[in-house]
Design a protein around this motif. Structure first.
Motif, PDB file in Angstrom:
ATOM      1  N   LEU A 138       0.824  -1.203   0.000  1.00 46.09           N
ATOM      2  CA  LEU A 138       0.000   0.000   0.000  1.00 46.09           C
ATOM      3  C   LEU A 138       0.864   1.261   0.000  1.00 46.09           C
ATOM      4  CD1 LEU A 138      -2.794  -1.076   2.524  1.00 46.09           C
ATOM      5  CD2 LEU A 138      -3.004  -0.833   0.038  1.00 46.09           C
ATOM      6  N   SER A 139       1.980   1.228   0.724  1.00 43.68           N
ATOM      7  CA  SER A 139       2.865   2.391   0.781  1.00 43.68           C
ATOM      8  C   SER A 139       3.703   2.567  -0.476  1.00 43.68           C
ATOM      9  CB  SER A 139       3.804   2.291   1.992  1.00 43.68           C
ATOM     10  OG  SER A 139       3.310   3.023   3.091  1.00 43.68           O
ATOM     11  N   THR A 140       4.110   1.462  -1.097  1.00 43.31           N
ATOM     12  CA  THR A 140       5.110   1.551  -2.164  1.00 43.31           C
ATOM     13  C   THR A 140       4.612   1.112  -3.536  1.00 43.31           C
ATOM     14  OG1 THR A 140       5.921  -0.712  -1.790  1.00 43.31           O
ATOM     15  CG2 THR A 140       6.912   1.067  -0.463  1.00 43.31           C
ATOM     16  N   LYS A 186     -30.201  13.654 -13.099  1.00 48.25           N
ATOM     17  CA  LYS A 186     -30.254  14.855 -12.276  1.00 48.25           C
ATOM     18  C   LYS A 186     -29.538  14.663 -10.936  1.00 48.25           C
ATOM     19  CE  LYS A 186     -34.664  16.401 -14.266  1.00 48.25           C
ATOM     20  NZ  LYS A 186     -33.997  17.413 -15.111  1.00 48.25           N
ATOM     21  N   LYS A 187     -29.510  13.412 -10.467  1.00 46.99           N
ATOM     22  CA  LYS A 187     -28.864  13.116  -9.182  1.00 46.99           C
ATOM     23  C   LYS A 187     -27.939  11.898  -9.330  1.00 46.99           C
ATOM     24  CE  LYS A 187     -32.574  14.998  -6.297  1.00 46.99           C
ATOM     25  NZ  LYS A 187     -33.559  14.717  -5.219  1.00 46.99           N
ATOM     26  N   PRO A 188     -26.904  12.027 -10.154  1.00 51.27           N
ATOM     27  CA  PRO A 188     -25.965  10.906 -10.304  1.00 51.27           C
ATOM     28  C   PRO A 188     -24.952  10.882  -9.168  1.00 51.27           C
ATOM     29  CG  PRO A 188     -25.277  12.711 -11.700  1.00 51.27           C
ATOM     30  CD  PRO A 188     -26.543  13.166 -11.011  1.00 51.27           C
ATOM     31  N   LEU A 189     -24.484   9.692  -8.845  1.00 50.68           N
ATOM     32  CA  LEU A 189     -23.417   9.521  -7.857  1.00 50.68           C
ATOM     33  C   LEU A 189     -22.367   8.575  -8.415  1.00 50.68           C
ATOM     34  CD1 LEU A 189     -24.979   8.956  -4.297  1.00 50.68           C
ATOM     35  CD2 LEU A 189     -23.487  10.831  -5.000  1.00 50.68           C
ATOM     36  N   VAL A 190     -21.108   8.905  -8.179  1.00 42.28           N
ATOM     37  CA  VAL A 190     -20.026   7.950  -8.377  1.00 42.28           C
ATOM     38  C   VAL A 190     -19.811   7.234  -7.055  1.00 42.28           C
ATOM     39  CG1 VAL A 190     -17.569   7.636  -8.863  1.00 42.28           C
ATOM     40  CG2 VAL A 190     -18.885   9.319 -10.166  1.00 42.28           C
ATOM     41  N   ILE A 191     -19.691   5.917  -7.097  1.00 47.81           N
ATOM     42  CA  ILE A 191     -19.383   5.153  -5.879  1.00 47.81           C
ATOM     43  C   ILE A 191     -18.116   4.352  -6.117  1.00 47.81           C
ATOM     44  CG2 ILE A 191     -20.127   3.319  -4.325  1.00 47.81           C
ATOM     45  CD1 ILE A 191     -22.933   4.242  -4.615  1.00 47.81           C
ATOM     46  N   THR A 192     -17.164   4.523  -5.226  1.00 47.80           N
ATOM     47  CA  THR A 192     -15.905   3.786  -5.337  1.00 47.80           C
ATOM     48  C   THR A 192     -15.524   3.200  -3.989  1.00 47.80           C
ATOM     49  OG1 THR A 192     -13.540   3.944  -5.847  1.00 47.80           O
ATOM     50  CG2 THR A 192     -14.604   5.937  -5.035  1.00 47.80           C
ATOM     51  N   GLY A 193     -14.955   2.004  -4.039  1.00 47.34           N
ATOM     52  CA  GLY A 193     -14.482   1.370  -2.813  1.00 47.34           C
ATOM     53  C   GLY A 193     -12.977   1.399  -2.694  1.00 47.34           C
ATOM     54  N   GLY A 194     -12.313   2.022  -3.663  1.00 42.45           N
ATOM     55  CA  GLY A 194     -10.871   2.191  -3.561  1.00 42.45           C
ATOM     56  C   GLY A 194     -10.075   0.909  -3.622  1.00 42.45           C
ATOM     57  N   THR A 195     -10.573  -0.096  -4.374  1.00 42.23           N
ATOM     58  CA  THR A 195      -9.861  -1.374  -4.397  1.00 42.23           C
ATOM     59  C   THR A 195      -8.530  -1.265  -5.132  1.00 42.23           C
ATOM     60  OG1 THR A 195     -11.943  -2.588  -4.306  1.00 42.23           O
ATOM     61  CG2 THR A 195     -10.018  -3.801  -5.054  1.00 42.23           C
ATOM     62  N   THR A 196      -8.537  -0.714  -6.327  1.00 41.83           N
ATOM     63  CA  THR A 196      -7.313  -0.598  -7.113  1.00 41.83           C
ATOM     64  C   THR A 196      -6.427   0.516  -6.572  1.00 41.83           C
ATOM     65  OG1 THR A 196      -8.369  -1.402  -9.123  1.00 41.83           O
ATOM     66  CG2 THR A 196      -6.358  -0.128  -9.399  1.00 41.83           C
ATOM     67  N   LYS A 197      -5.165   0.196  -6.296  1.00 37.91           N
ATOM     68  CA  LYS A 197      -4.217   1.226  -5.872  1.00 37.91           C
ATOM     69  C   LYS A 197      -3.602   1.844  -7.118  1.00 37.91           C
ATOM     70  CE  LYS A 197       0.128   2.090  -3.477  1.00 37.91           C
ATOM     71  NZ  LYS A 197      -0.298   3.420  -3.019  1.00 37.91           N
ATOM     72  N   GLN A 229     -10.506  14.579   6.659  1.00 37.97           N
ATOM     73  CA  GLN A 229     -10.345  15.584   5.601  1.00 37.97           C
ATOM     74  C   GLN A 229      -9.119  15.301   4.734  1.00 37.97           C
ATOM     75  OE1 GLN A 229     -12.625  18.292   5.108  1.00 37.97           O
ATOM     76  NE2 GLN A 229     -13.757  16.903   6.427  1.00 37.97           N
ATOM     77  N   ASN A 230      -8.695  14.067   4.654  1.00 37.19           N
ATOM     78  CA  ASN A 230      -7.487  13.721   3.904  1.00 37.19           C
ATOM     79  C   ASN A 230      -7.666  13.977   2.415  1.00 37.19           C
ATOM     80  OD1 ASN A 230      -7.772  12.186   6.408  1.00 37.19           O
ATOM     81  ND2 ASN A 230      -5.815  11.279   5.873  1.00 37.19           N
ATOM     82  N   SER A 231      -6.558  14.328   1.762  1.00 37.60           N
ATOM     83  CA  SER A 231      -6.605  14.553   0.317  1.00 37.60           C
ATOM     84  C   SER A 231      -5.457  13.891  -0.432  1.00 37.60           C
ATOM     85  CB  SER A 231      -6.596  16.061   0.014  1.00 37.60           C
ATOM     86  OG  SER A 231      -5.418  16.669   0.537  1.00 37.60           O
ATOM     87  N   ASP A 232      -4.458  13.389   0.285  1.00 41.34           N
ATOM     88  CA  ASP A 232      -3.309  12.736  -0.323  1.00 41.34           C
ATOM     89  C   ASP A 232      -3.577  11.233  -0.396  1.00 41.34           C
ATOM     90  OD1 ASP A 232      -0.857  11.600  -0.990  1.00 41.34           O
ATOM     91  OD2 ASP A 232       0.300  12.820   0.407  1.00 41.34           O
ATOM     92  N   THR A 233      -3.380  10.641  -1.566  1.00 41.68           N
ATOM     93  CA  THR A 233      -3.659   9.210  -1.731  1.00 41.68           C
ATOM     94  C   THR A 233      -2.834   8.343  -0.803  1.00 41.68           C
ATOM     95  OG1 THR A 233      -2.038   9.048  -3.529  1.00 41.68           O
ATOM     96  CG2 THR A 233      -4.329   9.453  -4.148  1.00 41.68           C
ATOM     97  N   GLN A 234      -1.695   8.836  -0.347  1.00 44.89           N
ATOM     98  CA  GLN A 234      -0.827   8.056   0.534  1.00 44.89           C
ATOM     99  C   GLN A 234      -1.089   8.315   2.011  1.00 44.89           C
ATOM    100  OE1 GLN A 234       0.217   5.694  -1.647  1.00 44.89           O
ATOM    101  NE2 GLN A 234       2.205   5.724  -0.637  1.00 44.89           N
ATOM    102  N   SER A 235      -2.128   9.075   2.324  1.00 37.96           N
ATOM    103  CA  SER A 235      -2.372   9.448   3.724  1.00 37.96           C
ATOM    104  C   SER A 235      -3.462   8.619   4.385  1.00 37.96           C
ATOM    105  CB  SER A 235      -2.760  10.930   3.815  1.00 37.96           C
ATOM    106  OG  SER A 235      -4.035  11.157   3.232  1.00 37.96           O
ATOM    107  N   TYR A 236      -4.015   7.659   3.651  1.00 38.43           N
ATOM    108  CA  TYR A 236      -5.086   6.840   4.217  1.00 38.43           C
ATOM    109  C   TYR A 236      -5.104   5.455   3.564  1.00 38.43           C
ATOM    110  CZ  TYR A 236      -9.551   4.550   4.532  1.00 38.43           C
ATOM    111  OH  TYR A 236     -10.510   3.583   4.700  1.00 38.43           O
TER     112      TYR A 236
END
Length: 568
Positions: A74-76, A225-236, A420-427
């Protein structure tokens, strides 16, 4: 063809792993490993550890061993290698293998076979365990949870280079996952011809979407009118965040992340709707664009409307390794996630200002309801006497605002809607397979991969047991990998009790849930002190944030691992 040189098979195995880009071998080895141990000893005398062969780490328990590989990946983003002992060590590692495979972590798990002969030579069964330990088909015990398995024998070890290349390719072909290699110990003593430079097989190209299906998806989304993207973050893949931000902003589409494994969208983005569970809002949506998410919502919690259209983009849209996955998709687009989003963005017409405003107004309403609910959960808590789950999550979020060196590692308890994280490597979050004990080993791996950061594990007391804390804290001390563990200590299996209450509402509030009570609030903070760490018990809400700050200071300034035992 690469020039080959003669070398011992055990040497070739280690050299090959290093040339395939593997930095560390996380191992809990056994009596079938003498050829590997002897080989590493010779490389060590020549100062070639970490240069010619990977750095070996002895890990006291296989659950930590396997999950360190998960965390380091996950880190590298690098392929991992884990070594365990015959079938018994494999059994201990299986939770980590299940988690890694479902989380698409490319990992090569290696296990020796028990000695096969009884009285042939010095390699014959040396201990009484080696009769009962031998299995008819050791690979069978993991075959359902790995992508590929193979046995190295004296008959095929001469092609060890091809075996290693095949293992690497299978682990890294999408969807990525775990492969399992077993070996006959005597095979590793053989002299073989091995390439001077081991070049991996060509990695299969990414899957690109069918343009006709993309055009259909664009038509559906354009009118929603009310679309949502849903992601589970499986692919790094950090590219996903880049292209998803561009897509969402261009069309004012909200993004919901369902307890993500990795971050695909900034938690603090104005279009981020929720990061915990979208099940309670999907009934309002008229279109869901699902990005490689096995469970976009939980039907028993909240279903979609009859008119809602579901679209899935994933390398494997049907989740073929799952016995069940019955979400009612109108379109399934087989594609690399990032490439699929790029193609869809290119096919979308320009969204009108009026439609953008309508979508943004709905998103703002969803976010406001979410914030109002969360703030109500912590009202009056700070001045009270009892710490609550939302209060812990709130305090961790405040800590992260103060210090952007924090890497959050979530194992069930942390409410991500506070973050409030925004960096992909911070969570990083727990795998969808739910194998408990993921957190400790994975946090060690994350911290090893990002040594200039402070890894913070948020976990429960039940998960802490499964993480084999003595083994994890031992590795932290021995290898100088300090990290913070925040234990949400409620003294029972809270999830089991909650699910029981859902089945039988009359039991709610009774505090009568047999087989879920873990006893009194144990002093978990004392365990880490046996390994040179710092233990802190927190019982009052107004003490928690300062205790978290102290923990960060201990890691940064004193290189100490810290356990916060937070009584809930």
């Amino acid at each position: 063809m690469s020039h080959k040189i003669k070398m011992r098979a055990a040497d070739a195995f280690l050299v090959g792993l290093k040339q395939l880009g593997i930095d560390y071998i996380f191992g809990n080895i056994g009596t079938e490993y003498p050829p590997v141990v002897e080989s590493l000893a010779r490389f060590a005398t020549k100062d070639e550890i970490g240069k010619t062969v990977p750095i070996p780490y002895a890990i006291p328990h296989e659950n930590v061993t396997g999950h360190m590989g998960v965390g380091y990946y996950l880190s590298t983003g690098k392929t991992q290698c884990v070594m365990v002992h015959t079938g018994v060590g494999t059994a201990n590692a299986m939770v980590s293998m299940i988690n890694a495979n479902r989380a698409q972590v490319p990992m090569i798990v290696v296990a020796g076979l028990a000695p096969g002969t009884e009285n042939y030579d010095r390699t014959s069964k040396p201990g009484f365990i080696h009769w009962a330990q031998q299995m008819y088909d050791q690979g069978a015990m993991v075959r359902e949870i790995v992508k590929w398995d193979y046995v190295i024998t004296s008959d095929n070890v001469g092609e060890l280079d091809l075996i290693l290349k095949r293992a690497y390719t299978m682990a890294n072909s999408n969807p990525k996952g775990v492969v399992y290699i077993t070996f006959d110990p005597t095979a590793l003593e053989r002299d073989i011809e091995f390439p001077k430079i081991l070049i991996p097989e060509v990695t299969p190209s990414k899957a690109f979407p069918d343009q006709t299906t993309i055009a259909e998806a664009a038509t559906i989304l354009a009118s929603a009118k009310k679309p949502l993207v849903i992601t589970g973050g499986t692919t790094k893949d950090p590219k996903i965040m880049e292209v998803l931000k561009k897509f969402a902003e261009a069309h004012s589409i909200g993004v919901a992340q369902h307890k993500p494994r990795t971050m695909h969208f900034p938690f603090n983005h104005e279009l981020n709707v929720c990061v915990a569970d979208p099940s309670f809002i999907v009934n309002e949506a008229d279109c869901l664009l699902v990005l490689e998410t096995d469970v976009p919502y939980i039907p028993v919690k909240g279903g979609i409307s009859e008119d809602c259209k579901l679209i899935q983009i994933a390398p494997d849209t049907s989740f073929q390794r799952y016995p069940r996955n019955g979400f009612p998709y109108q379109l399934k687009i087989t594609a690399d996630v990032a490439e699929g989003v790029v193609a869809l963005d290119g096919a979308m017409p320009k969204t009108s200002d009026s439609l953008k405003k309508e979508r943004k107004d709905w998103i703002s309403d969803l976010k406001e309801r979410n914030v109002t609910k969360r703030l109500s959960q912590i009202e009056g808590i700070e001045s009270g006497s009892k710490i609550t789950y939302p209060w812990i999550s709130h305090c961790i979020a405040e800590l992260c605002k103060e210090d952007d060196d924090i890497i959050l590692v979530r194992e069930f308890s942390l409410d991500l809607d506070w973050m409030q994280n925004s960096d992909t490597q911070s969570y990083f979050g727990e795998p969808n397979a739910g194998g408990l004990g993921w957190g400790a080993g994975s946090t060690l791996g994350v911290a090893l991969g990002q040594p200039d950061k402070v890894a913070l594990l948020a976990t429960g007391d039940g998960c802490y047991y499964f993480g084999v804390p003595a083994a994890a804290h031992s590795v932290s001390r021995t290898r100088d990998i300090p990290y913070i563990t925040v234990i949400y200590n409620n003294g029972h299996w809270g999830t089991v009790a909650m699910f029981t209450d859902n089945w039988y509402p009359e039991m709610k509030g009774t505090n009568n849930h047999p087989m879920t009570d873990l006893g009194p609030y144990h002093d978990f903070e004392n365990i880490v002190t046996a390994f040179g760490g710092v233990g802190i018990k927190v019982e009052k809400p107004n003490e928690l944030l300062d205790a978290l700050r102290r923990a960060v200071k201990e890691v940064k300034e004193n290189r100490k691992q810290v356990v916060l035992n937070v009584i809930v």
